[in-house]
Design a protein around this motif. Sequence first.
Motif, PDB file in Angstrom:
ATOM      1  N   VAL A  45       0.869  -1.173   0.000  1.00 45.48           N
ATOM      2  CA  VAL A  45       0.000   0.000   0.000  1.00 45.48           C
ATOM      3  C   VAL A  45       0.905   1.222   0.000  1.00 45.48           C
ATOM      4  N   SER A  46       0.663   2.149  -0.938  1.00 43.64           N
ATOM      5  CA  SER A  46       1.510   3.334  -1.053  1.00 43.64           C
ATOM      6  C   SER A  46       0.658   4.536  -1.452  1.00 43.64           C
ATOM      7  N   ASN A  47       1.318   5.662  -1.646  1.00 42.18           N
ATOM      8  CA  ASN A  47       0.643   6.868  -2.109  1.00 42.18           C
ATOM      9  C   ASN A  47       1.030   7.205  -3.543  1.00 42.18           C
ATOM     10  N   GLU A  48       1.508   6.200  -4.289  1.00 39.08           N
ATOM     11  CA  GLU A  48       1.846   6.392  -5.697  1.00 39.08           C
ATOM     12  C   GLU A  48       0.578   6.545  -6.515  1.00 39.08           C
ATOM     13  N   ASN A  49       0.594   7.501  -7.425  1.00 35.07           N
ATOM     14  CA  ASN A  49      -0.547   7.692  -8.313  1.00 35.07           C
ATOM     15  C   ASN A  49      -0.315   6.860  -9.567  1.00 35.07           C
ATOM     16  N   THR A  50      -0.604   5.570  -9.463  1.00 34.91           N
ATOM     17  CA  THR A  50      -0.373   4.592 -10.512  1.00 34.91           C
ATOM     18  C   THR A  50      -1.704   4.088 -11.033  1.00 34.91           C
ATOM     19  N   ASP A  51      -1.739   3.694 -12.309  1.00 33.64           N
ATOM     20  CA  ASP A  51      -2.958   3.111 -12.864  1.00 33.64           C
ATOM     21  C   ASP A  51      -3.337   1.856 -12.095  1.00 33.64           C
ATOM     22  N   ALA A  52      -4.635   1.668 -11.903  1.00 35.30           N
ATOM     23  CA  ALA A  52      -5.142   0.516 -11.170  1.00 35.30           C
ATOM     24  C   ALA A  52      -6.309  -0.099 -11.929  1.00 35.30           C
ATOM     25  N   ALA A  53      -6.579  -1.364 -11.671  1.00 31.74           N
ATOM     26  CA  ALA A  53      -7.699  -2.049 -12.307  1.00 31.74           C
ATOM     27  C   ALA A  53      -9.037  -1.467 -11.846  1.00 31.74           C
ATOM     28  N   CYS A  54      -9.050  -0.891 -10.647  1.00 33.15           N
ATOM     29  CA  CYS A  54     -10.260  -0.275 -10.097  1.00 33.15           C
ATOM     30  C   CYS A  54      -9.865   1.002  -9.357  1.00 33.15           C
ATOM     31  N   THR A  55     -10.538   2.087  -9.669  1.00 33.49           N
ATOM     32  CA  THR A  55     -10.296   3.362  -8.983  1.00 33.49           C
ATOM     33  C   THR A  55     -11.567   3.793  -8.280  1.00 33.49           C
ATOM     34  N   ILE A  56     -11.439   4.073  -6.997  1.00 42.60           N
ATOM     35  CA  ILE A  56     -12.563   4.579  -6.206  1.00 42.60           C
ATOM     36  C   ILE A  56     -12.283   6.042  -5.916  1.00 42.60           C
ATOM     37  N   ASP A  87     -13.015  -2.109 -12.803  1.00 43.37           N
ATOM     38  CA  ASP A  87     -13.596  -3.402 -12.442  1.00 43.37           C
ATOM     39  C   ASP A  87     -14.407  -3.312 -11.142  1.00 43.37           C
ATOM     40  N   MET A  88     -15.724  -3.318 -11.277  1.00 43.45           N
ATOM     41  CA  MET A  88     -16.625  -3.215 -10.126  1.00 43.45           C
ATOM     42  C   MET A  88     -16.482  -4.427  -9.197  1.00 43.45           C
ATOM     43  N   GLY A  89     -16.115  -5.562  -9.751  1.00 44.29           N
ATOM     44  CA  GLY A  89     -15.932  -6.771  -8.947  1.00 44.29           C
ATOM     45  C   GLY A  89     -14.855  -6.598  -7.889  1.00 44.29           C
ATOM     46  N   ILE A  90     -13.810  -5.851  -8.214  1.00 42.91           N
ATOM     47  CA  ILE A  90     -12.738  -5.588  -7.247  1.00 42.91           C
ATOM     48  C   ILE A  90     -13.286  -4.767  -6.091  1.00 42.91           C
ATOM     49  N   ALA A  91     -14.082  -3.760  -6.419  1.00 40.88           N
ATOM     50  CA  ALA A  91     -14.685  -2.921  -5.370  1.00 40.88           C
ATOM     51  C   ALA A  91     -15.578  -3.761  -4.462  1.00 40.88           C
ATOM     52  N   MET A  92     -16.285  -4.709  -5.034  1.00 43.83           N
ATOM     53  CA  MET A  92     -17.157  -5.560  -4.227  1.00 43.83           C
ATOM     54  C   MET A  92     -16.330  -6.471  -3.304  1.00 43.83           C
ATOM     55  N   ARG A  93     -15.212  -6.994  -3.802  1.00 45.14           N
ATOM     56  CA  ARG A  93     -14.343  -7.837  -2.970  1.00 45.14           C
ATOM     57  C   ARG A  93     -13.687  -7.032  -1.854  1.00 45.14           C
ATOM     58  N   LEU A  94     -13.526  -5.739  -2.075  1.00 49.70           N
ATOM     59  CA  LEU A  94     -12.881  -4.872  -1.083  1.00 49.70           C
ATOM     60  C   LEU A  94     -13.675  -4.830   0.220  1.00 49.70           C
TER      61      LEU A  94
END
Length: 98
Positions: A45-56, A87-94
């Motif tokens: 876990v970091s504060n890097e502004n990197t592309d992700a599969a899911c952004t909230i 990917d909404m599925g990632i948000a749901m797993r979160l």
Amino acid sequence: MDLQTCTETIRAKVGDNSGLNATLKFDCGSDGVVFVDAVSAPNTVSNENTDAACTITISLKDLSALLNGELNPMNGFMMGKLKVAGDMGIAMRLQTVV
């Protein structure tokens, strides 16, 4: 809660192996981002502004409320306090982690 405290809280909740098996970013706008790489072992876990599969996209205030248990993720989504891109599925797993 400031961004660094949110980052540390998420780091503690994610641990070394969250089971998410994906990348996720909490985008708090001008306050910064929290990037979760749950593909790497151990998870990071970091504060890097990197592309992700899911952004909230969420305000820092609402992220604090979410982490403190004061904001239910589903209610926050329905009220427009958080927006999900990718990917909404990632948000749901979160929900099992946070």
